[in-house]
Every structure is written in C-alpha cells, then in structure tokens.
Design a protein around this motif. Structure first.
Motif, mmCIF file in Angstrom:
data_model
loop_
_atom_site.group_PDB
_atom_site.id
_atom_site.type_symbol
_atom_site.label_atom_id
_atom_site.label_comp_id
_atom_site.label_asym_id
_atom_site.label_seq_id
_atom_site.Cartn_x
_atom_site.Cartn_y
_atom_site.Cartn_z
ATOM 1 N N VAL A 111 55.755 31.287 38.854
ATOM 2 C CA VAL A 111 54.630 31.621 37.811
ATOM 3 C C VAL A 111 54.730 30.451 36.905
ATOM 4 O O VAL A 111 55.396 29.718 36.929
ATOM 5 N N ASP A 112 53.357 30.445 36.497
ATOM 6 C CA ASP A 112 53.277 29.333 35.459
ATOM 7 C C ASP A 112 53.414 29.596 33.989
ATOM 8 O O ASP A 112 54.046 30.881 33.625
ATOM 9 N N HIS A 114 51.596 31.027 31.940
ATOM 10 C CA HIS A 114 50.712 32.119 31.460
ATOM 11 C C HIS A 114 51.077 33.148 32.398
ATOM 12 O O HIS A 114 50.339 34.231 32.294
ATOM 13 N N TRP A 115 52.128 33.158 33.403
ATOM 14 C CA TRP A 115 52.513 34.219 34.147
ATOM 15 C C TRP A 115 51.640 34.383 35.207
ATOM 16 O O TRP A 115 51.405 35.452 35.794
ATOM 17 N N ASN A 116 50.706 33.348 35.370
ATOM 18 C CA ASN A 116 49.859 33.380 36.585
ATOM 19 C C ASN A 116 50.804 33.083 38.000
ATOM 20 O O ASN A 116 51.578 31.921 37.918
ATOM 21 N N PRO A 139 42.575 35.463 42.490
ATOM 22 C CA PRO A 139 43.260 34.513 41.640
ATOM 23 C C PRO A 139 42.604 34.083 40.370
ATOM 24 O O PRO A 139 41.251 34.264 40.179
ATOM 25 N N PRO A 140 43.183 33.765 39.189
ATOM 26 C CA PRO A 140 44.769 33.750 39.306
ATOM 27 C C PRO A 140 45.353 34.925 38.925
ATOM 28 O O PRO A 140 44.791 35.669 38.244
ATOM 29 N N VAL A 141 46.239 35.331 39.954
ATOM 30 C CA VAL A 141 46.950 36.517 39.699
ATOM 31 C C VAL A 141 47.977 36.528 38.610
ATOM 32 O O VAL A 141 48.998 35.749 38.672
ATOM 33 N N ASN A 142 47.975 37.602 37.408
ATOM 34 C CA ASN A 142 48.597 37.397 36.380
ATOM 35 C C ASN A 142 49.655 38.511 36.666
ATOM 36 O O ASN A 142 49.450 39.751 36.989
ATOM 37 N N ARG A 145 50.189 41.578 34.057
ATOM 38 C CA ARG A 145 49.160 42.427 34.347
ATOM 39 C C ARG A 145 49.236 43.326 35.613
ATOM 40 O O ARG A 145 49.069 44.637 35.508
ATOM 41 N N LEU A 186 46.909 38.100 25.947
ATOM 42 C CA LEU A 186 47.604 38.969 27.261
ATOM 43 C C LEU A 186 48.327 40.113 26.602
ATOM 44 O O LEU A 186 48.301 41.027 27.030
#
Length: 203
Positions: A111-112, A114-116, A139-142, A145, A186
């Motif tokens: 993940v990046d 931001h948790w994507n 996309p982008p899949v968090n 979430r 978030l």
C-alpha cells in the motif's frame, strides 16, 4: 487552510504542539533561545532556510511536510518526489512484486502512504470474492476502507471489533505523527462504520 495561507511560524507551532513539546523544549533541542523561537512562531522574526530545516529536523517533520514548511517560509522545496510509475523506481517496484509473489500461497499486499492498494499477490483474490459494494474495488482501492466497510470484507472478519480497534489505533498514531489531511478524513470516515461489537457494548 493551504500552505500559501499559512505562515511558517504557525506551521512550526502546529508541529511543536503535535510533538507535545513546549517552546522551551524545542528551543533547547534546537540550541536557540526561547525568545527567538517565540518570535519565529508569532511571525515577528522570519526564519532563514537553514533555520526552517533545522527546526524541522528537531521536530522530525516528514520530508513532504518539510517542503510545505519551506514554501510557507518563502523558499523553494528541498526534497524531490516522484510517482511510483516513474521509470527510476522500476527496480524498487519489481522488488516489491518479487516479495509479494514470495508470500504465496499466503496473501500479501503493498500500500501507499494513504493505504491505497499498490499491488497484491494472487492469494488476495478469495478475500475479495464476497465484497458486496463494488465501489470499494474501484481504483484507488483503500485497504482500510475495504477492510472495515460493512459492504467490504468486514462481515467475514470473526474478530472485527479487535481488528477495527487495531487499525484505528494505528491510523490515529499515524495521524498524530504526520497530520495528513487525507488520513485524518479517512480516520473520521472509518470511525463512523459499525464497530463490530454486539448490541449493548460500548464502541
């Protein structure tokens, strides 16, 4: 509030408060007078580029936010940033893919900040089969979430309450450390999701 609307002094004060440091604490760490730091924070003194970076170092401000601090002080950013798709990062991304494949048959993902979701191995597929809210997979899949949303993976998590508490605590610590507006929003969103606790128990 944008960087252009925020003074360097107010940002330094914000980060000092975030780090739970008094003016005296920071002044001693930076080896400057408390009076000078007070003048910088109040805008009565304009810090040099070197002073901005020195205070940022004492406050352990992330590099991305140091650039914002420099801009607020009227200086050019010092730290470059590249998208993950940049050709120079191809070897690093290839290494990530190798690590993910190496975890199979167990699930693994990357993940990046931001948790994507950046990438995942094939073992992740079965976990997504019963996701009832299609937008969670757009996309982008968090992944936070996706994990806690009632239309995502949450209904399949046996210890959802404990998992939710763990993720929210980790996200809170991350927000305390870097104060990223995207992550703050978030966290607020995730805290509004069902807690996974049985009726009558506190969330």
């Amino acid at each position: 509030m944008t960087t252009s609307e925020t003074s360097a002094g107010s940002l330094i004060r914000e980060w000092r408060t975030r780090r739970r440091m008094s003016q005296l604490d920071l002044a001693m760490e930076a080896e400057i007078s408390q009076r000078h730091l007070s003048f910088v924070e109040s805008g009565r003194a304009q810090p040099s580029r070197e002073m901005v970076l020195h205070l940022a170092e004492q406050l352990s401000i992330p590099l991305r936010q140091r650039n914002q601090l420099l801009l607020a002080a009227g200086f050019a950013p010092s730290f470059s940033e590249k998208p993950l798709s940049d050709a120079s990062l191809a070897p690093a991304m290839a290494a990530v893919e190798t690590v993910l494949r190496g975890h199979e048959p167990f699930p693994a993902l990357a993940v990046d900040r931001h948790w994507n979701l950046i990438s995942a191995n094939a073992a992740i597929g079965p976990f997504l089969a019963d996701v009832s809210e299609p937008s969670l997979l757009a996309p982008p899949v968090n992944v936070l979430r996706l994990s806690l949303h009632p239309g995502g993976v949450a209904p399949r998590i046996v210890n959802l309450a404990e998992w939710r508490a763990h993720l929210l605590e980790r996200l809170r610590h991350q927000n305390d450390a870097i104060g990223d507006p995207v992550l703050i929003e978030l966290e607020q969103e995730l805290r509004a999701y069902p807690s996974g606790l049985k009726s009558g128990r506190p969330a």
